[in-house]
Design an enzyme around this catalytic site. Structure first.
Site, PDB file in Angstrom:
ATOM      1  N   CYS A 182       4.603  -6.950  -3.971  1.00 11.45           N
ATOM      2  CA  CYS A 182       4.128  -7.203  -2.596  1.00 11.45           C
ATOM      3  C   CYS A 182       4.778  -8.470  -2.024  1.00 11.45           C
ATOM      4  O   CYS A 182       4.567  -9.566  -2.548  1.00 11.45           O
ATOM      5  CB  CYS A 182       2.610  -7.331  -2.639  1.00 11.45           C
ATOM      6  SG  CYS A 182       1.849  -8.056  -1.190  1.00 11.45           S
ATOM      7  N   CYS A 219       2.384 -11.206  -0.852  1.00 10.17           N
ATOM      8  CA  CYS A 219       1.736 -11.784  -2.043  1.00 10.17           C
ATOM      9  C   CYS A 219       2.628 -12.843  -2.678  1.00 10.17           C
ATOM     10  O   CYS A 219       2.139 -13.869  -3.157  1.00 10.17           O
ATOM     11  CB  CYS A 219       1.432 -10.696  -3.065  1.00 10.17           C
ATOM     12  SG  CYS A 219       0.322  -9.405  -2.474  1.00 10.17           S
TER      13      CYS A 219
END
Length: 81
Positions: A12, A15
């Site tokens: 991600c 992230c």
């Protein structure tokens, strides 16, 4: 006691950006990083559909959540709110 569950994944992009922000807050907030791919049961339990997601627990109860990349001050406000 307060704690943030920080739902994340290695693939991600947001992230990856949020990771260093959370690490910089480690002395100011209590949090646990959870990889959604390795902890699917927790992701289901807390209804995590998008990542990154921060869920604030107070005395073990989920009381608030934020989804998406957040600035450091916003996370502090969320935790201390």
């Amino acid at each position: 006691m307060k704690k943030i569950l920080y739902f994340s994944a290695s693939w991600c992009g947001p992230c990856k950006t949020l990771g260093p922000i959370m690490e910089s807050l480690s002395g100011q907030i209590n949090y646990e990083k959870i990889d959604v791919d390795q902890n699917q049961d927790l992701s289901i339990k807390y209804g995590v559909r998008n990542i990154p997601t921060l869920i604030l627990l107070k005395d073990g109860e989920a009381v608030n959540r934020m989804t998406g990349l957040q600035p450091k001050q916003q996370i502090l406000n969320f935790y201390n709110g």
